[in-house]
Design a protein around this motif. Structure first.
Motif, PDB file in Angstrom:
ATOM      1  N   LEU A  88       0.820  -1.208   0.000  1.00 29.52           N
ATOM      2  CA  LEU A  88       0.000   0.000   0.000  1.00 29.52           C
ATOM      3  C   LEU A  88       0.856   1.261   0.000  1.00 29.52           C
ATOM      4  CD1 LEU A  88      -2.851  -0.973   2.479  1.00 29.52           C
ATOM      5  CD2 LEU A  88      -2.962  -0.833  -0.007  1.00 29.52           C
ATOM      6  N   GLU A  89       2.176   1.063   0.115  1.00 31.83           N
ATOM      7  CA  GLU A  89       3.072   2.214   0.071  1.00 31.83           C
ATOM      8  C   GLU A  89       3.218   2.695  -1.374  1.00 31.83           C
ATOM      9  OE1 GLU A  89       6.817   1.247   1.789  1.00 31.83           O
ATOM     10  OE2 GLU A  89       5.970   0.615   3.706  1.00 31.83           O
ATOM     11  N   PHE A  90       3.445   3.981  -1.546  1.00 30.82           N
ATOM     12  CA  PHE A  90       3.628   4.536  -2.886  1.00 30.82           C
ATOM     13  C   PHE A  90       4.968   5.261  -2.983  1.00 30.82           C
ATOM     14  CE2 PHE A  90      -0.943   4.002  -2.511  1.00 30.82           C
ATOM     15  CZ  PHE A  90      -1.242   3.372  -3.702  1.00 30.82           C
ATOM     16  N   THR A  91       5.968   4.685  -2.326  1.00 29.74           N
ATOM     17  CA  THR A  91       7.321   5.218  -2.407  1.00 29.74           C
ATOM     18  C   THR A  91       7.996   4.681  -3.668  1.00 29.74           C
ATOM     19  OG1 THR A  91       8.239   3.363  -1.149  1.00 29.74           O
ATOM     20  CG2 THR A  91       7.465   5.277   0.106  1.00 29.74           C
ATOM     21  N   GLY A 161      -8.926   2.322   4.200  1.00 30.15           N
ATOM     22  CA  GLY A 161      -9.620   3.355   3.435  1.00 30.15           C
ATOM     23  C   GLY A 161     -10.750   2.736   2.631  1.00 30.15           C
ATOM     24  N   MET A 162     -10.705   2.929   1.313  1.00 30.17           N
ATOM     25  CA  MET A 162     -11.732   2.369   0.431  1.00 30.17           C
ATOM     26  C   MET A 162     -11.331   1.006  -0.110  1.00 30.17           C
ATOM     27  SD  MET A 162     -14.088   4.678   0.421  1.00 30.17           S
ATOM     28  CE  MET A 162     -15.093   4.275  -1.008  1.00 30.17           C
ATOM     29  N   CYS A 163     -10.151   0.525   0.282  1.00 34.02           N
ATOM     30  CA  CYS A 163      -9.630  -0.717  -0.290  1.00 34.02           C
ATOM     31  C   CYS A 163      -9.645  -1.871   0.706  1.00 34.02           C
ATOM     32  CB  CYS A 163      -8.197  -0.519  -0.785  1.00 34.02           C
ATOM     33  SG  CYS A 163      -8.014   0.751  -2.032  1.00 34.02           S
ATOM     34  N   LYS A 164      -9.889  -3.065   0.189  1.00 34.16           N
ATOM     35  CA  LYS A 164      -9.732  -4.280   0.977  1.00 34.16           C
ATOM     36  C   LYS A 164      -8.359  -4.866   0.668  1.00 34.16           C
ATOM     37  CE  LYS A 164     -14.469  -6.018   1.484  1.00 34.16           C
ATOM     38  NZ  LYS A 164     -15.375  -7.155   1.150  1.00 34.16           N
ATOM     39  N   VAL A 165      -7.641  -5.261   1.701  1.00 32.99           N
ATOM     40  CA  VAL A 165      -6.315  -5.844   1.537  1.00 32.99           C
ATOM     41  C   VAL A 165      -6.327  -7.249   2.109  1.00 32.99           C
ATOM     42  CG1 VAL A 165      -3.870  -5.614   2.067  1.00 32.99           C
ATOM     43  CG2 VAL A 165      -5.260  -3.566   1.742  1.00 32.99           C
TER      44      VAL A 165
END
Length: 206
Positions: A88-91, A161-165
């Motif tokens: 889920l990181e956006f680095t 948030g809006m996502c299922k992981v």
């Protein structure tokens, strides 16, 4: 049908053309993946997944006498790769790892699918970036990886948030999930995977 099993392969060729990375890295078309460690399992389709297969794989449906008959029995092969970054990181680091694991998934599936197709079976894999099949034509529906993993493996999930992981029992959310489908029986799938592992064994490059 087959419990989660680790598959390892080395120096596996990766074909860029036709994948989600096509055009992203023009110089990667002839590269090989140094090492692939991917966990796979084999499952009969849950009724919910089976109901959507005609919309996900329209090419397969058309092959069955113009679509007048039901789809052949197909199975799902969910795969997981362990990763160091949280997906889920956006680095920059996370994005590089995602691309690397995507290539590894593509390379493994390209090799296994080639073995199965050469034996006359249908096989395809889902592009994790779009949810559409890579080898066949796209349909009106996409495949939902998280929902599929929940239905087939009954793994827990976490709402972010809006996502299922999806949460792997050992690796948590530090995973790269993706799926393959085939009409091949379990023994043929296991033999194809073993053949790929032997063809791209570490001893062959030492």
């Amino acid at each position: 049908m087959v419990k989660p099993t680790l598959s390892c392969a080395y120096c596996v060729p990766f074909k860029l053309k036709g994948t989600a990375l096509d055009g992203k890295d023009k110089f990667a078309s002839l590269e090989t993946i140094d090492k692939i460690e991917i966990e796979y399992s084999v499952h009969t389709l849950h009724s919910i997944i089976k109901r959507h297969c005609k919309q996900i794989f329209p090419g397969l449906y058309k092959q069955v006498k113009g679509g007048k008959k039901d789809l052949p029995e197909i199975v799902c092969i969910p795969t997981f790769q362990h990763c160091s970054c949280d997906m889920l990181e956006f680095t920059d680091e996370a994005e590089k790892e995602k691309d690397k694991l995507l290539k590894s998934f593509y390379a493994w599936c390209q090799a296994v699918c080639a073995e199965l197709i050469s034996q006359g079976f249908w096989a395809d894999y889902i592009d994790p970036c779009s949810g559409y099949p890579v080898l066949g034509s796209s349909g009106s529906s996409t495949y939902n990886e998280v929902e599929g993993m929940q239905l087939l493996l009954r793994y827990r999930h976490q709402q972010v948030g809006m996502c299922k992981v999806i949460l792997h029992p050992r690796w948590g959310q530090r995973i790269y999930p993706a799926s393959m489908f085939t009409s091949a029986p379990v023994d043929a799938i296991q033999k194809a995977v073993k053949k790929v592992e032997m063809k791209f064994a570490k001893k062959n490059i030492d």
